[in-house]
Write a protein that holds these residues in place. Structure first.
Motif, PDB file in Angstrom:
ATOM      1  N   VAL A 139      35.430  43.864  39.139  1.00  0.00           N
ATOM      2  CA  VAL A 139      36.446  43.374  39.481  1.00  0.00           C
ATOM      3  C   VAL A 139      37.997  43.207  39.110  1.00  0.00           C
ATOM      4  O   VAL A 139      37.613  43.302  37.998  1.00  0.00           O
ATOM      5  CB  VAL A 139      36.044  41.575  39.457  1.00  0.00           C
ATOM      6  N   GLY A 141      41.547  42.012  38.179  1.00  0.00           N
ATOM      7  CA  GLY A 141      42.725  40.865  38.253  1.00  0.00           C
ATOM      8  C   GLY A 141      44.478  41.715  38.101  1.00  0.00           C
ATOM      9  O   GLY A 141      44.065  42.627  38.275  1.00  0.00           O
ATOM     10  N   VAL A 153      38.732  35.405  35.581  1.00  0.00           N
ATOM     11  CA  VAL A 153      38.586  36.860  36.282  1.00  0.00           C
ATOM     12  C   VAL A 153      37.899  37.066  35.768  1.00  0.00           C
ATOM     13  O   VAL A 153      36.604  37.386  36.869  1.00  0.00           O
ATOM     14  CB  VAL A 153      40.030  37.708  36.151  1.00  0.00           C
ATOM     15  N   THR A 154      36.449  37.186  34.643  1.00  0.00           N
ATOM     16  CA  THR A 154      35.428  37.439  34.088  1.00  0.00           C
ATOM     17  C   THR A 154      34.693  36.491  34.733  1.00  0.00           C
ATOM     18  O   THR A 154      33.740  37.126  34.521  1.00  0.00           O
ATOM     19  CB  THR A 154      35.620  37.322  32.854  1.00  0.00           C
ATOM     20  N   THR A 157      33.871  37.375  38.400  1.00  0.00           N
ATOM     21  CA  THR A 157      33.340  38.540  37.845  1.00  0.00           C
ATOM     22  C   THR A 157      31.540  37.847  37.925  1.00  0.00           C
ATOM     23  O   THR A 157      30.490  38.786  38.990  1.00  0.00           O
ATOM     24  CB  THR A 157      33.639  39.733  37.104  1.00  0.00           C
ATOM     25  N   THR A 171      35.041  43.464  34.619  1.00  0.00           N
ATOM     26  CA  THR A 171      36.153  43.305  34.547  1.00  0.00           C
ATOM     27  C   THR A 171      37.448  44.674  34.048  1.00  0.00           C
ATOM     28  O   THR A 171      36.975  45.051  33.064  1.00  0.00           O
ATOM     29  CB  THR A 171      36.594  41.710  34.339  1.00  0.00           C
ATOM     30  N   TYR A 173      42.039  45.067  35.062  1.00  0.00           N
ATOM     31  CA  TYR A 173      43.061  43.944  35.804  1.00  0.00           C
ATOM     32  C   TYR A 173      43.937  45.598  35.653  1.00  0.00           C
ATOM     33  O   TYR A 173      45.089  46.607  34.979  1.00  0.00           O
ATOM     34  CB  TYR A 173      43.549  44.224  34.164  1.00  0.00           C
ATOM     35  N   TYR A 201      40.666  41.044  42.561  1.00  0.00           N
ATOM     36  CA  TYR A 201      40.750  39.554  42.999  1.00  0.00           C
ATOM     37  C   TYR A 201      41.939  39.692  42.823  1.00  0.00           C
ATOM     38  O   TYR A 201      42.872  38.657  42.404  1.00  0.00           O
ATOM     39  CB  TYR A 201      39.974  38.804  42.099  1.00  0.00           C
TER      40      TYR A 201
END
Length: 363
Positions: A139, A141, A153-154, A157, A171, A173, A201
C-alpha cells in the motif's frame, strides 16, 4: 430566523487537469446526496474555484450555516492547518454566516471496502493465477510530515492484509517520509513472494500516482521472476462518496471529532517535539486563485509523468538546501517546478537512507 444550510467541499487543488476533474466528479456525487442544499466546492491552490469563492457563492445563496468538509484521506497539515485557517479568516470577515468544519475521510470501514474493490479489480484482471498466500500487498500512501497521518496508512494496510488474506503486506510512501516506493519495493522483492500488488491509496490521479506506477515498472524490470500488479486508486468509488456524506451528517449530529490526540502541533509526538505549539496558519494564501496559469501544460487529463524530469532537475539543483530535500514536502499530484516562498518546519528524518533525500540521488 430559519437556518439555511449549505455544503462546502474543500480540496487541495492540483496542476493536473485530470485530478481537478475527478475532484469535481466527487463533489457532484455529494450534490446528489444533499439535493435540498446549495453545494459548492473549492481548492486551496492551483485550481479554481478557490475555497473563498465557494463560500461567497453559498453566502449569496442565502446560507446562514455552512458545513465544510475536507476532501482528503487523512488529517495532516492541509486538513489540520491550512483549510481551517482559510475558513476561520472567512468567518471573521463574514460573521453573519456560521462555518462548521468536519473531519477528513480517515480510517473507515467504507474506505477499506473501496480500497479492497480496487485491489480486487487488479487481481481479477491478472493473467496468471497466484494464491493469495503467495501474494504480497504494498500500500502506497502519499506521505506527510505528520506521523499521525502516516501511521493511518499503515492501519489501512493491516486491515486490507488481514481482511483479504494476503501472504504479507507492507506500506511505503510517495514522498516526504520513508520508505519511498522504489526502496520499499526493492525490499519487498527480497521476501520471496511470487506476486506483489501495488495499491496507491490516493483519491485522484496526478504525477504522484504516475510516479508510483513508474517506480513499480522500474523495480519489476529488476525482478522478472516476480509478477507486479498495479491497482487503481480510489477515485469516486461509491463508498468514498458514502463516507464523505457521513462526515457531513456527523457535523449535524454533533459527533464531528477531528483527531487532535496525536497532532504534532499539540502533543509531543516522538521525534516531532520541536513542533509543539507552533503557530497554525495557512501557507496557501499567496497562491489562492491560481487557475489556468498554474495548470500543467505537459499532458492532458491523464498524467503521463512528463514533468518528472523537471522535478528531478529542480531537486538536483536545490539538493544543498534543507527545505528542498523533500521536493517541497508537498507532493500534491502536480509538477513541483513552481516556487514556494512559505516556510516548512524541517522534517526530522529527511536524511533517512530510504526516504526524502534518496529522491535527489536520481537527479
Amino acid at each position: 430566523m430559519t437556518e439555511k444550510l449549505g455544503l462546502m467541499i474543500c480540496g487541495h487543488g492540483s496542476r493536473n487537469k485530470g485530478a481537478v476533474r475527478q475532484f469535481a466528479q466527487l463533489a457532484e456525487g455529494l450534490k446528489q446526496r444533499f439535493p435540498n442544499w446549495p453545494v459548492e466546492y473549492g481548492y486551496l491552490e492551483f485550481a479554481n474555484p478557490v475555497i473563498h469563492d465557494g463560500l461567497n457563492n453559498l453566502r449569496e445563496a442565502g446560507c446562514t450555516h455552512v458545513l465544510a468538509v475536507p476532501g482528503m484521506l487523512f488529517a495532516a497539515g492541509h486538513a489540520k492547518n491550512d483549510i481551517p485557517s482559510v475558513l476561520n479568516t472567512y468567518q471573521a470577515q463574514h460573521p453573519d454566516m456560521k462555518v462548521t468544519y468536519g473531519r477528513e475521510l480517515a480510517v473507515d470501514v467504507r474506505m477499506i471496502q473501496a480500497a479492497g474493490a480496487r485491489i480486487k479489480e487488479a487481481l481479477d484482471a491478472a493473467e496468471s493465477d497466484v494464491p493469495m498466500h503467495e501474494t504480497m500487498l504494498m500500500v502506497v500512501g502519499r506521505g506527510a510530515s505528520d506521523p499521525d497521518a502516516n501511521s493511518n496508512v499503515t492501519k489501512i494496510t493491516r486491515l486490507l492484509w488481514e481482511g483479504m488474506g494476503f501472504g504479507w503486506a507492507e506500506t511505503c510512501y510517495s514522498g516526504v517520509t520513508f520508505p519511498l516506493v522504489a526502496p520499499g519495493l526493492e525490499h519487498a522483492a527480497k521476501l520471496g513472494y511470487k506476486r506483489i500488488v501495488v495499491f496507491p491509496y490516493f483519491l485522484f490521479t496526478g504525477v504522484l500516482v504516475q510516479r508510483i506506477y513508474s517506480n513499480t515498472d522500474e523495480v519489476a524490470a529488476n525482478h522478472p521472476d516476480i509478477e507486479f500488479l498495479k491497482a487503481g486508486y480510489l477515485n469516486d468509488h461509491p463508498q468514498v462518496i458514502n463516507t464523505m456524506a457521513d462526515r457531513v451528517q456527523e457535523i449535524l449530529q454533533g459527533a464531528n471529532l477531528m483527531n487532535c490526540q496525536m497532532c504534532k502541533y499539540r502533543e509531543q509526538v516522538l521525534g516531532f517535539e520541536a513542533e509543539v505549539g507552533l503557530a497554525q496558519e495557512s501557507h496557501h494564501h499567496h497562491v489562492e486563485g491560481l487557475g489556468a496559469e498554474a495548470e500543467c501544460k505537459l499532458c492532458d487529463e491523464l498524467c503521463t509523468g512528463a514533468c518528472e524530469e523537471k522535478v528531478r532537475a529542480a531537486a538536483h539543483h536545490h539538493h544543498d538546501h534543507a527545505h528542498h530535500d523533500h521536493e517541497h514536502s508537498h507532493d500534491h499530484a502536480h509538477s513541483h517546478d513552481h516556487e514556494h516562498d512559505h516556510h516548512h518546519h524541517p522534517y526530522p528524518h529527511a536524511d533517512h537512507p530510504l526516504g526524502p533525500k534518496s529522491m535527489d540521488k536520481k537527479g
